[in-house]
Design an enzyme around this catalytic site. Structure first.
Site, PDB file in Angstrom:
ATOM      1  N   THR A 120       0.838  -1.206   0.000  1.00  0.00           N
ATOM      2  CA  THR A 120       0.000   0.000   0.000  1.00  0.00           C
ATOM      3  C   THR A 120       0.871   1.254   0.000  1.00  0.00           C
ATOM      4  O   THR A 120       0.382   2.358   0.185  1.00  0.00           O
ATOM      5  CB  THR A 120      -0.938   0.002   1.228  1.00  0.00           C
ATOM      6  OG1 THR A 120      -0.138  -0.235   2.399  1.00  0.00           O
ATOM      7  CG2 THR A 120      -1.977  -1.092   1.111  1.00  0.00           C
ATOM      8  N   ASP A 130       3.948   3.970  -1.614  1.00  0.00           N
ATOM      9  CA  ASP A 130       3.986   4.836  -2.778  1.00  0.00           C
ATOM     10  C   ASP A 130       4.567   4.158  -4.026  1.00  0.00           C
ATOM     11  O   ASP A 130       4.029   4.270  -5.130  1.00  0.00           O
ATOM     12  CB  ASP A 130       4.839   6.057  -2.391  1.00  0.00           C
ATOM     13  CG  ASP A 130       4.697   7.151  -3.398  1.00  0.00           C
ATOM     14  OD1 ASP A 130       3.537   7.500  -3.708  1.00  0.00           O
ATOM     15  OD2 ASP A 130       5.728   7.634  -3.897  1.00  0.00           O
ATOM     16  N   ARG A 137       1.319  -3.280   6.860  1.00  0.00           N
ATOM     17  CA  ARG A 137       1.172  -3.256   8.318  1.00  0.00           C
ATOM     18  C   ARG A 137      -0.277  -3.132   8.760  1.00  0.00           C
ATOM     19  O   ARG A 137      -0.684  -3.666   9.761  1.00  0.00           O
ATOM     20  CB  ARG A 137       2.007  -2.136   8.909  1.00  0.00           C
ATOM     21  CG  ARG A 137       3.380  -2.643   9.284  1.00  0.00           C
ATOM     22  CD  ARG A 137       4.155  -1.601   9.970  1.00  0.00           C
ATOM     23  NE  ARG A 137       4.259  -0.439   9.102  1.00  0.00           N
ATOM     24  CZ  ARG A 137       5.304   0.361   9.040  1.00  0.00           C
ATOM     25  NH1 ARG A 137       6.326   0.154   9.802  1.00  0.00           N
ATOM     26  NH2 ARG A 137       5.340   1.383   8.237  1.00  0.00           N
ATOM     27  N   LYS A 157      16.239  -0.474  -5.846  1.00  0.00           N
ATOM     28  CA  LYS A 157      17.438   0.353  -5.689  1.00  0.00           C
ATOM     29  C   LYS A 157      17.186   1.373  -4.571  1.00  0.00           C
ATOM     30  O   LYS A 157      16.059   1.828  -4.453  1.00  0.00           O
ATOM     31  CB  LYS A 157      17.636   1.070  -7.022  1.00  0.00           C
ATOM     32  CG  LYS A 157      18.794   2.004  -7.117  1.00  0.00           C
ATOM     33  CD  LYS A 157      18.532   3.102  -8.128  1.00  0.00           C
ATOM     34  CE  LYS A 157      17.676   4.177  -7.552  1.00  0.00           C
ATOM     35  NZ  LYS A 157      17.956   5.525  -7.816  1.00  0.00           N
ATOM     36  N   LYS A 169      15.224  -0.453 -19.591  1.00  0.00           N
ATOM     37  CA  LYS A 169      14.725   0.440 -20.645  1.00  0.00           C
ATOM     38  C   LYS A 169      14.958  -0.197 -22.015  1.00  0.00           C
ATOM     39  O   LYS A 169      15.990  -0.817 -22.250  1.00  0.00           O
ATOM     40  CB  LYS A 169      15.450   1.793 -20.573  1.00  0.00           C
ATOM     41  CG  LYS A 169      15.008   2.637 -19.377  1.00  0.00           C
ATOM     42  CD  LYS A 169      15.797   3.931 -19.300  1.00  0.00           C
ATOM     43  CE  LYS A 169      15.433   4.701 -18.047  1.00  0.00           C
ATOM     44  NZ  LYS A 169      14.262   5.540 -18.168  1.00  0.00           N
ATOM     45  N   ASP A 223      22.320   8.499  -6.012  1.00  0.00           N
ATOM     46  CA  ASP A 223      21.016   8.227  -6.616  1.00  0.00           C
ATOM     47  C   ASP A 223      21.161   7.764  -8.073  1.00  0.00           C
ATOM     48  O   ASP A 223      20.414   6.902  -8.531  1.00  0.00           O
ATOM     49  CB  ASP A 223      20.176   9.511  -6.549  1.00  0.00           C
ATOM     50  CG  ASP A 223      18.767   9.344  -7.083  1.00  0.00           C
ATOM     51  OD1 ASP A 223      18.149   8.295  -6.815  1.00  0.00           O
ATOM     52  OD2 ASP A 223      18.266  10.268  -7.770  1.00  0.00           O
ATOM     53  N   HIS A 273      22.545   3.901 -11.898  1.00  0.00           N
ATOM     54  CA  HIS A 273      22.130   3.863 -13.311  1.00  0.00           C
ATOM     55  C   HIS A 273      23.272   4.144 -14.289  1.00  0.00           C
ATOM     56  O   HIS A 273      23.442   3.437 -15.280  1.00  0.00           O
ATOM     57  CB  HIS A 273      21.040   4.894 -13.561  1.00  0.00           C
ATOM     58  CG  HIS A 273      19.845   4.755 -12.665  1.00  0.00           C
ATOM     59  ND1 HIS A 273      19.297   3.540 -12.344  1.00  0.00           N
ATOM     60  CD2 HIS A 273      19.075   5.679 -12.031  1.00  0.00           C
ATOM     61  CE1 HIS A 273      18.246   3.731 -11.550  1.00  0.00           C
ATOM     62  NE2 HIS A 273      18.096   5.011 -11.343  1.00  0.00           N
TER      63      HIS A 273
HETATM   64  C1  BG6 Z   1      15.378   7.107 -10.187  1.00  0.00           C
HETATM   65  C2  BG6 Z   1      16.033   8.216  -9.418  1.00  0.00           C
HETATM   66  O1  BG6 Z   1      15.977   5.891  -9.862  1.00  0.00           O
HETATM   67  O2  BG6 Z   1      15.502   7.367 -11.580  1.00  0.00           O
HETATM   68  C3  BG6 Z   1      15.405   9.551  -9.785  1.00  0.00           C
HETATM   69  O3  BG6 Z   1      15.883   7.978  -8.021  1.00  0.00           O
HETATM   70  C4  BG6 Z   1      15.436   9.756 -11.285  1.00  0.00           C
HETATM   71  O4  BG6 Z   1      16.068  10.625  -9.132  1.00  0.00           O
HETATM   72  C5  BG6 Z   1      14.851   8.561 -11.995  1.00  0.00           C
HETATM   73  O5  BG6 Z   1      14.702  10.929 -11.607  1.00  0.00           O
HETATM   74  C6  BG6 Z   1      15.017   8.709 -13.492  1.00  0.00           C
HETATM   75  O6  BG6 Z   1      14.491   7.618 -14.161  1.00  0.00           O
HETATM   76  P1  BG6 Z   1      13.307   7.706 -15.213  1.00  0.00           P
HETATM   77  O7  BG6 Z   1      13.372   6.424 -15.927  1.00  0.00           O
HETATM   78  O8  BG6 Z   1      12.082   7.856 -14.399  1.00  0.00           O
HETATM   79  O9  BG6 Z   1      13.562   8.881 -16.063  1.00  0.00           O
END
Ligand code: BG6
Length: 460
Positions: free
Chosen positions: A8, A10, A40, A140, A174, A227, A232
């Site tokens: 439940t 986000d 929960r 991640k 992707k 991040d 990525h």
């Molecule tokens: C997420 C990051 O993993 O990837 C974000 O936490 C980022 O900060 C996002 O904006 C970008 O991925 P996409 O595929 O949504 O453009």
């Protein structure tokens, strides 16, 4: 059988539940299945069904444009939380689902949870014997520091074998990223040029125009380097740099991509430029003196025979001038009689956004009486390939989990190597330069690219 922890929350609402419904729309789910939401709170199955429907209404796909009734009747909810001491209602729900769809149904645990909860839930899965024969999906970041990664990794391996673990890095899912290996290895045009002999530099450029206002708390504790860069951008760099896999089987692709991470040279702090957009500290949830990087640019070297000496320029940032996701191979000028080819005259570039696209910049004769050269671009929109049905990254990756294909997931060894390559930057963090919102980031990053400059921003 799919157990969704944090059902439940986000992330499940925005990404996982919609992806699951999209799989149903494409007919990509097993013949019989159950999804048990774990959380929960206390909810009935009917309330959970309503929750899922409202998630789809908000984030798509439209539940009325798919097999909603069939989908809804396979959803269950197990409340009361799930800890090593107290499994709440989950064990009963799993037992019931097994009776309904058979003992041999593959069990998949999806931890759609904040990373700090990974440890407790992993322990709980072990304590309740739910690890055996199961697959487990981690979001991640799988560890937010070298130490955090190692601790989590050891714990996970005490419950699961590596082959059972699916760590998500959605950039690998992707369509455009997958085309990096598809296009390269299926074309005599690309494979022979994929090396230092022909490539002067590689740019992996992911500028974003959005800020972080809706998740400033999380972001401030993370920053662009953790991040995006160590996750990525490093994974995409490995995807570009991999040696030819023995075959196109999932295992061979996985091992080719992940093993090149061991050849990433540790980043020199002077090859890294950090930035923070002006106004970031005024966001709600961000301390007035925050030093968090909202931008990072790095020059990475990959010490294989194929790539020695070729800089991989990686860049990403929030509140930049544009939103793009580009991998570009800038070719050396050809040796020969044409002596006015510009530095970026020959570029092979892939967009990772959406269904992906390939753009090739070439020099051609400018039509007319003279033998004059002019730049031209050939573009292929991969969504136009006849019969193609592009899948969003989460849809593609969850499908791979269901069929047991780990080719687009990260590995324990590979992640250890990404942290090794980042370590010097963690030990001696470069200064953070301010940049104007809507710009291309700090000017200090221009020096990283040599005569080529950053391709994005020159022509946009
Ligand atoms: C997420 C990051 O993993 O990837 C974000 O936490 C980022 O900060 C996002 O904006 C970008 O991925 P996409 O595929 O949504 O453009």
């Amino acid at each position: 059988m799919f157990v969704l922890y944090g059902a439940t929350g986000d992330l499940a609402r925005r990404m996982v539940l919609p992806a699951f419904f999209e799989l149903a729309q494409h007919g990509l789910l097993p013949e019989d299945w159950r999804l048990i939401g774990s959380g929960r709170g206390e909810r009935t199955d009917e309330e959970f069904v309503e929750h899922v429907r409202s998630a789809l209404a908000e984030f798509g796909p439209d539940p009325d444009e798919g097999p909603w009734d069939d989908f809804a009747q396979r959803l269950r909810f197990a409340g009361g939380g799930f800890t090593a001491d107290d499994p709440g209602q989950l064990l009963d729900a799993v037992a019931t689902a097994r009776k309904e769809i058979g003992d041999d149904a593959q069990l998949v645990h999806y931890l759609s949870l904040p990373p700090k909860a990974f440890t407790d839930y992993t322990r709980a899965l072990g304590a309740h014997g739910l690890g055996e024969g199961a697959r487990v999906v981690y979001e991640k970041p799988f560890g937010a520091s070298p130490e955090g990664f190692r601790e989590l990794d050891d714990l996970v391996h005490s419950v699961f074998d590596e082959e059972q673990v699916f760590r998500i890095d959605h950039f690998l899912g992707k369509e455009g990223t997958q085309d990096l290996h598809a296009l390269r290895f299926a074309n005599g045009l690309f494979e022979p040029m994929w090396s230092r002999e022909h490539v002067a530099q590689v740019q992996i450029d992911v500028p974003e125009d959005l800020d972080v206002a809706d998740r400033a708390d999380f972001y401030d504790a993370t920053g662009a380097t953790l991040d995006m860069l160590v996750t990525h951008l490093f994974q995409v760099a490995a995807e570009v740099a991999m040696e030819p896999p023995v075959s196109f089987s999932a295992d061979d692709i996985l091992s080719a991509r992940e093993s090149v991470l061991a050849n990433f040279r540790p980043l020199a702090p002077e090859d890294v430029v950090l930035g923070q957009f002006e106004g970031y500290r005024e966001l709600d949830g961000v301390p007035d003196d925050s030093d968090t990087d909202t931008y990072v640019a790095a020059r990475l070297f990959i010490d294989t025979g194929r790539w020695r000496g070729v800089p991989f320029l990686l860049r990403t940032g929030k509140r930049m001038a544009a939103k793009q996701q580009r991998v570009s191979l800038v070719l050396h000028r050809p040796k020969g009689p044409v002596n006015d080819v510009p530095a970026n005259g020959n570029v092979v570039s892939l967009s990772l956004a959406g269904a992906g696209a390939v753009d090739i910049d070439v020099m051609a004769k400018k039509p007319g009486p003279d033998l004059a050269m002019a730049p031209a671009r050939v573009s292929l929109d991969l969504s136009k390939i006849p019969g193609g049905e592009p899948l969003a990254p989460y849809v593609s990756l969850i499908h791979d989990v269901l069929i047991g294909d780990r080719s687009l997931f990260t590995t324990s060894e590979g992640l250890a190597q990404t942290w090794r390559a980042l370590q010097p930057v963690l030990d001696a963090r470069p200064e953070v330069h301010p940049y104007a919102p809507g710009s291309w980031g700090p000017a200090a990053a221009n020096a990283l690219t040599g005569e080529h400059g950053w391709l994005l921003g020159q022509t946009e």
